[in-house]
Design an enzyme around this catalytic site. Sequence first.
Site, PDB file in Angstrom:
ATOM      1  N   ASP A 131      -8.564  23.309 -45.593  1.00  0.00           N
ATOM      2  CA  ASP A 131      -9.229  24.297 -44.826  1.00  0.00           C
ATOM      3  C   ASP A 131      -8.170  25.344 -44.518  1.00  0.00           C
ATOM      4  O   ASP A 131      -7.049  25.351 -44.345  1.00  0.00           O
ATOM      5  CB  ASP A 131      -9.690  23.785 -43.429  1.00  0.00           C
ATOM      6  CG  ASP A 131     -10.596  24.533 -42.715  1.00  0.00           C
ATOM      7  OD1 ASP A 131     -11.891  23.937 -42.661  1.00  0.00           O
ATOM      8  OD2 ASP A 131     -10.309  25.401 -41.927  1.00  0.00           O
TER       9      ASP A 131
ATOM     10  N   ASP B 279     -18.777  24.384 -47.116  1.00  0.00           N
ATOM     11  CA  ASP B 279     -19.385  24.396 -45.854  1.00  0.00           C
ATOM     12  C   ASP B 279     -18.890  25.596 -45.065  1.00  0.00           C
ATOM     13  O   ASP B 279     -17.990  25.491 -44.241  1.00  0.00           O
ATOM     14  CB  ASP B 279     -18.983  22.917 -45.162  1.00  0.00           C
ATOM     15  CG  ASP B 279     -19.884  22.630 -43.843  1.00  0.00           C
ATOM     16  OD1 ASP B 279     -20.710  23.547 -43.705  1.00  0.00           O
ATOM     17  OD2 ASP B 279     -19.656  21.838 -43.234  1.00  0.00           O
TER      18      ASP B 279
ATOM     19  N   CYS C  47     -24.746  26.024 -41.350  1.00  0.00           N
ATOM     20  CA  CYS C  47     -25.686  25.446 -40.240  1.00  0.00           C
ATOM     21  C   CYS C  47     -26.296  26.996 -39.623  1.00  0.00           C
ATOM     22  O   CYS C  47     -26.131  27.269 -38.551  1.00  0.00           O
ATOM     23  CB  CYS C  47     -24.736  24.710 -39.173  1.00  0.00           C
ATOM     24  SG  CYS C  47     -23.266  25.381 -38.721  1.00  0.00           S
TER      25      CYS C  47
END
Length: 432
Positions: free
Chosen positions: A263, A309, A362
């Site tokens: 990340d 993601d 999302c």
Amino acid sequence: MTPAARISAAIEVLADIDARRRPATDALKDWGLAHRFAGSKDRAAIASLVYDALRRKASAAWIMGENTPRAIVLGMLRLQRGLGARDIAALCSGERFAPEPLAENERERLEKADLSGAPAHVAGDFPDWIEPSLQRLFGEDLAPEMQALATRAPLDLRVNTLKVSSREEAHDALPHLGAVETPLSPLGLRIMPGEDGRGPAVQSEPEFLKGWIEIQDEGSQLVALLSGARPGEQVVDLCAGGGGKTLALAAMMENHGQIYATDNDARRLAPIHDRLTRAGVRNVQVRTPRAKADAVTDLDGRMDCVLVDAPCTGIGTWRRNPDAKWRLRPGSLETRRKEQATVLDRAAALVKPGGRIVYITCSILPEENDDALSAFMERHEGFASKPVAQVLGAVGLTHLADVVRPTAHGLQMTPLKTGTDGFYAAVLVRKP
């Protein structure tokens, strides 16, 4: 505390949120510190009132004719909790710690409680500036889709097949939680929220501590499954954060092959190490970036699958974070779009010919989903989106075809259609 006193407290917290423009969690924490006499049940009930008020902020203000914390709480009690004007009046007695008595116009508005003629952004309780984007996706379904996104979310669990043989075994070990099997994910268990909006303290359950289960929305479980990660593959989870999808991928791969979890914000990776240990994961390397240096440069052109993601506005999680919707600004969307472009370009360098990028958000905004991928494929000619039917068929999830919303490049899940958070997923294949 009496129910009336809890309502007064919720009005006070909402006033603090408005005045100081900060997250509800911070305002609730400060209220609790300043009112130590309030027990845990009181604090939970007040938090539930605050979050329900934020869910219905626009529609509650509409029926009450004003946008004050008191009006929003009163309107929420009518719209969200179904209390009649007489019941609300009984709570607003003006007695010790209770809200002031209802004015005549308040009583009239509560009795009418009419949303007919309300604009879509009011009926659906969302910021008006994103309506054109949502209209592109939902069309005539806009209001009901957004109303579903304003409801309470269940607590979903993913059964960890590295530790337990089947969902049934985990389910039978947790009868006291009242869990039921999720309708779409073959790995999920669902616990509906209680009257106060809270679920059980799953993290203290022996089965959680043993790594049998993980807290993960059913939609998040499904998009991980859509990656098609297989034992023996080489996979990068490029925006791994706390590791929720990394854990799901490891179980899918049966601890065979290799996952590289990284990340660009090293702080977000902090929880992943303990979670990997508890879940019995042995095929993950955590690559922590240092001094903003790329931690996976040595993997370029070698990966079977790159999971992205992507950073996004998080609109799909508004059921769980209702205050976030009112803090969203156009500048935030533009920032996320730039971040999405950056991470997609990085993924393109990692994936090998014939490999795939699995792009997940999302969010329900086309700008963060199909538009982001269209722009990516204009920059990278060697990639094409895989048809949704093929994606679902490849991973044995053809039953999703009846409930997901197909888009130009992928699929959209929403609370109305799938009962999950609002997840978008697409698979991009690099030409051999």
